[in-house]
Design an enzyme around this catalytic site. Structure first.
Site, mmCIF file in Angstrom:
data_model
loop_
_atom_site.group_PDB
_atom_site.id
_atom_site.type_symbol
_atom_site.label_atom_id
_atom_site.label_comp_id
_atom_site.label_asym_id
_atom_site.label_seq_id
_atom_site.Cartn_x
_atom_site.Cartn_y
_atom_site.Cartn_z
ATOM 1 N N CYS A 49 36.669 45.823 33.592
ATOM 2 C CA CYS A 49 37.728 44.719 33.549
ATOM 3 C C CYS A 49 37.779 44.016 32.386
ATOM 4 O O CYS A 49 37.038 43.055 31.926
ATOM 5 C CB CYS A 49 37.404 43.684 34.764
ATOM 6 N N CYS A 70 38.674 40.303 32.490
ATOM 7 C CA CYS A 70 37.536 39.216 33.039
ATOM 8 C C CYS A 70 36.647 40.144 34.001
ATOM 9 O O CYS A 70 35.651 40.441 32.965
ATOM 10 C CB CYS A 70 38.198 38.256 34.085
ATOM 11 N N SER A 71 36.616 40.336 35.083
ATOM 12 C CA SER A 71 35.578 40.712 35.830
ATOM 13 C C SER A 71 35.765 41.198 37.170
ATOM 14 O O SER A 71 35.039 41.557 38.011
ATOM 15 C CB SER A 71 34.492 39.521 36.065
ATOM 16 N N CYS A 72 36.942 41.678 37.464
ATOM 17 C CA CYS A 72 37.495 42.196 38.719
ATOM 18 C C CYS A 72 36.557 43.461 38.995
ATOM 19 O O CYS A 72 36.178 44.377 38.205
ATOM 20 C CB CYS A 72 39.016 42.532 38.713
#
Lengths: 104, 219
Positions: free
Chosen positions: B118, B121-123
């Site tokens: 991702c 960010c951090s999905c």
């Protein structure tokens, strides 16, 4: 140059740090709080990310993951008028006083 | 007082070690303050937050491993999983609230290898793998998974031959990816439970391949 959060393809030769840390209680809490507010329609993943992206770039890079989450959620709740600056400052001062007195 | 607004400034890097306690305390306190105020205003309850923390703790990569092991064992399930993952997951008893982001399952073969990142960010497919590991959220992984995916995989111990095509998938808030790893050779006759033990979290992100034999018991 893309903005600070848009990391895909940034030049980097930094090795991947594969050490995983045990989450602190407050880290689990800010994560859960975000989901709970999402279920109530007060926060979406995109909104929260956009709030984090509006942090000063230096701060975005130096904060840890969940610190960024907390700072982003604070910004978002202020923007939406759910909480005010004064309320947050007052509660922060209150908690700090409790901590100092050892009753936190 | 801009300090309250921006948080204490610090020159320490993003690593967890060496961070000054003041900054650590500040964000823990901020989290508490936000929760206290939201609860006092009736926006949410402590119970709701605690229940969500517990729900998150309960979701681990074992969920994803169970899905992969079923797909390896049952060709019909695998076809359904690739075509319509959400429906296939419900078949296995996963409860997926309406707010769950869409999921795509991508299959690794001898010819194609998928790697998930991702970049923004951090999905992550939390419904199947739990919370993402620290490295997945790191700035280094987010940039290098795109520029140097083979180098990243090499760091995790996976050396792909040049003939294998690498596809890097960038997750979004609305669409998450789960890698269906290639079933290791020599695993014929294994039960689903035995197969599930070969399926590591990292193999479902695509940075490694599954184990080839059951991990030895410690001790």
């Amino acid at each position: 140059m893309p903005r600070v959060h848009d990391r895909g393809g940034w030049p980097s030769e930094e090795l991947i740090n594969r050490i995983e840390h045990q989450l602190a209680d407050w880290e689990r809490r800010i994560d859960a709080l975000n989901v709970v507010l999402g279920e109530k329609g007060l926060r979406s993943t995109d909104e929260h990310r956009r709030a984090m992206e509006s942090l000063p770039p230096q701060q975005y890079e130096s904060l840890t993951y969940y610190q960024r989450w907390a700072a982003g959620l604070e910004l978002l709740l202020l923007e939406k008028g759910v909480l005010t600056r004064e309320e947050i400052d007052r509660q922060m001062a209150e908690l700090e006083r409790h901590e100092r007195q050892g009753i936190g | 007082m801009s300090e309250h607004h921006d948080g204490p400034q610090s020159h320490s890097g993003p690593a967890h070690s060496g961070m000054d306690d003041a900054r650590l305390d500040y964000y823990a306190r901020l989290t508490q303050a936000l929760e206290d105020l939201l609860v006092a205003k009736g926006v949410c309850t402590r119970r709701e937050v605690q229940q969500e923390m517990d729900r998150m703790d309960a979701r681990t990569p074992a969920g994803g491993a169970r899905v992969v092991a079923r797909a390896w064992s049952d060709a019909g399930f695998k076809a359904r999983l690739l075509a319509d993952p959400m429906t296939a997951l419900k078949e296995l008893g996963f409860s997926l609230p309406d707010t769950t982001p869409r999921l795509a399952v991508v299959e690794n073969t001898h010819r194609v290898h998928h790697l998930v990142v991702c970049t923004l960010c951090s999905c992550y497919p939390r419904m199947l793998l739990g919370r993402p590991p620290d490295w997945y959220k790191s700035l280094a992984y987010r940039s290098r998974a795109v520029t140097d995916p083979r180098g990243v995989m090499r760091e995790f111990g996976l050396e792909l031959s040049e003939g294998v095509e690498v596809r890097v998938l960038d997750s979004t808030a609305d669409l998450r990816y789960l890698v269906l790893p290639h079933r290791p050779a020599g695993t014929q006759g294994m039960t689903e439970a035995q197969l599930a033990k070969l399926v590591t979290r990292d193999s479902m992100i695509g940075v490694t391949e599954p184990l080839h034999s059951e991990p030895a018991r410690a001790g």
